[in-house]
Design a protein around this motif. Structure first.
Motif, PDB file in Angstrom:
ATOM      1  N   PHE A 152       0.817  -1.214   0.000  1.00  0.00           N
ATOM      2  CA  PHE A 152       0.000   0.000   0.000  1.00  0.00           C
ATOM      3  C   PHE A 152       0.853   1.267   0.000  1.00  0.00           C
ATOM      4  O   PHE A 152       0.485   2.267  -0.607  1.00  0.00           O
ATOM      5  N   LEU A 155       1.850   1.726  -3.465  1.00  0.00           N
ATOM      6  CA  LEU A 155       0.701   2.082  -4.291  1.00  0.00           C
ATOM      7  C   LEU A 155       0.236   3.518  -4.054  1.00  0.00           C
ATOM      8  O   LEU A 155      -0.386   4.128  -4.932  1.00  0.00           O
ATOM      9  N   LEU A 156       0.546   4.085  -2.905  1.00  0.00           N
ATOM     10  CA  LEU A 156       0.070   5.419  -2.533  1.00  0.00           C
ATOM     11  C   LEU A 156       0.395   6.501  -3.562  1.00  0.00           C
ATOM     12  O   LEU A 156      -0.502   7.251  -3.954  1.00  0.00           O
ATOM     13  N   VAL A 158       0.792   6.282  -6.753  1.00  0.00           N
ATOM     14  CA  VAL A 158      -0.032   6.034  -7.937  1.00  0.00           C
ATOM     15  C   VAL A 158      -1.459   6.507  -7.685  1.00  0.00           C
ATOM     16  O   VAL A 158      -2.071   7.162  -8.537  1.00  0.00           O
ATOM     17  N   LEU A 159      -1.981   6.206  -6.508  1.00  0.00           N
ATOM     18  CA  LEU A 159      -3.342   6.633  -6.169  1.00  0.00           C
ATOM     19  C   LEU A 159      -3.443   8.155  -6.090  1.00  0.00           C
ATOM     20  O   LEU A 159      -4.440   8.740  -6.535  1.00  0.00           O
ATOM     21  N   ALA A 162      -3.401   9.514  -9.682  1.00  0.00           N
ATOM     22  CA  ALA A 162      -4.684   9.210 -10.322  1.00  0.00           C
ATOM     23  C   ALA A 162      -5.783  10.124  -9.787  1.00  0.00           C
ATOM     24  O   ALA A 162      -6.630  10.615 -10.549  1.00  0.00           O
ATOM     25  N   GLY A 163      -5.777  10.383  -8.503  1.00  0.00           N
ATOM     26  CA  GLY A 163      -6.767  11.293  -7.908  1.00  0.00           C
ATOM     27  C   GLY A 163      -6.616  12.714  -8.430  1.00  0.00           C
ATOM     28  O   GLY A 163      -7.611  13.392  -8.730  1.00  0.00           O
TER      29      GLY A 163
END
Length: 188
Positions: A152, A155-156, A158-159, A162-163
């Motif tokens: 996670f 992944l943070l 990337v999130l 994307a946001g």
């Protein structure tokens, strides 16, 4: 003459075989208070270590900017460190301090490894003091939580990107306050 040569050959072979067969010596310097887990092959261990050759320190942990020692992490059995260290930590308890006397064939003369810069001459026996400060075993809850949190954390970013892209797209498609109710078509 042939007999003398055969005797010399046998003596030299015996000496070389004995040197190669020198065992790893392990002494517990400071036993752990309790031992709920011992190092096994496949564990990722973190150690604090110092290596010595003829009473001179040749290896050890780096120190960060805050002056804290950074443990060395490795998977036991992966072959990323000298064989004598890997063999020596097997069976060691968490927070236990050991001393390993490592013969040349398990140290820097290990034919399976290529060292760009050996810290000792050929045929050198080295001594390491090692404290196991963490054991991470695959299949345990600790390992699963660590792997999930690492996933996670990776992944943070990337999130977040994307946001941000989604927000830009969403707000760029909305009409602004000044154009509310007005048509963008030209009148004929």
């Amino acid at each position: 003459p042939e007999m003398k040569l055969a005797v010399v050959f046998c003596l030299v072979s015996a000496v070389l075989a004995r040197k190669q067969a020198m065992p790893l010596d392990k002494v517990v310097l400071e036993p752990a208070e309790d031992c709920p887990m011992q190092v096994q092959t496949g564990d990722e261990v973190s150690i604090i270590h110092k290596g010595f050759y003829e009473d001179k320190q040749i290896d050890g942990n780096p120190v960060n900017a805050a002056g804290e020692v950074e443990p060395l992490k490795f998977v036991v059995g992966a072959g990323t460190i000298i064989a004598g260290m890997e063999e020596g930590v097997l069976g060691t308890c968490l927070n236990e301090k050991i001393q390993l006397t490592i013969p040349p064939h398990l140290a820097f003369d290990d034919g399976r490894k290529q060292f760009s810069r050996k810290p000792v001459p050929d045929k050198a026996t080295v001594v390491y003091e090692i404290t196991v400060v963490d054991i991470d075993r695959p299949g345990t809850m600790k390992h699963t939580v660590k792997a999930a949190s690492s996933f996670f954390i990776d992944l943070l970013p990337v999130l977040l990107v994307a946001g941000m892209v989604g927000a830009v797209v969403y707000f760029s498609g909305k009409p602004s306050k000044g154009t509310k109710g007005k048509s963008k078509r030209k009148a004929k």
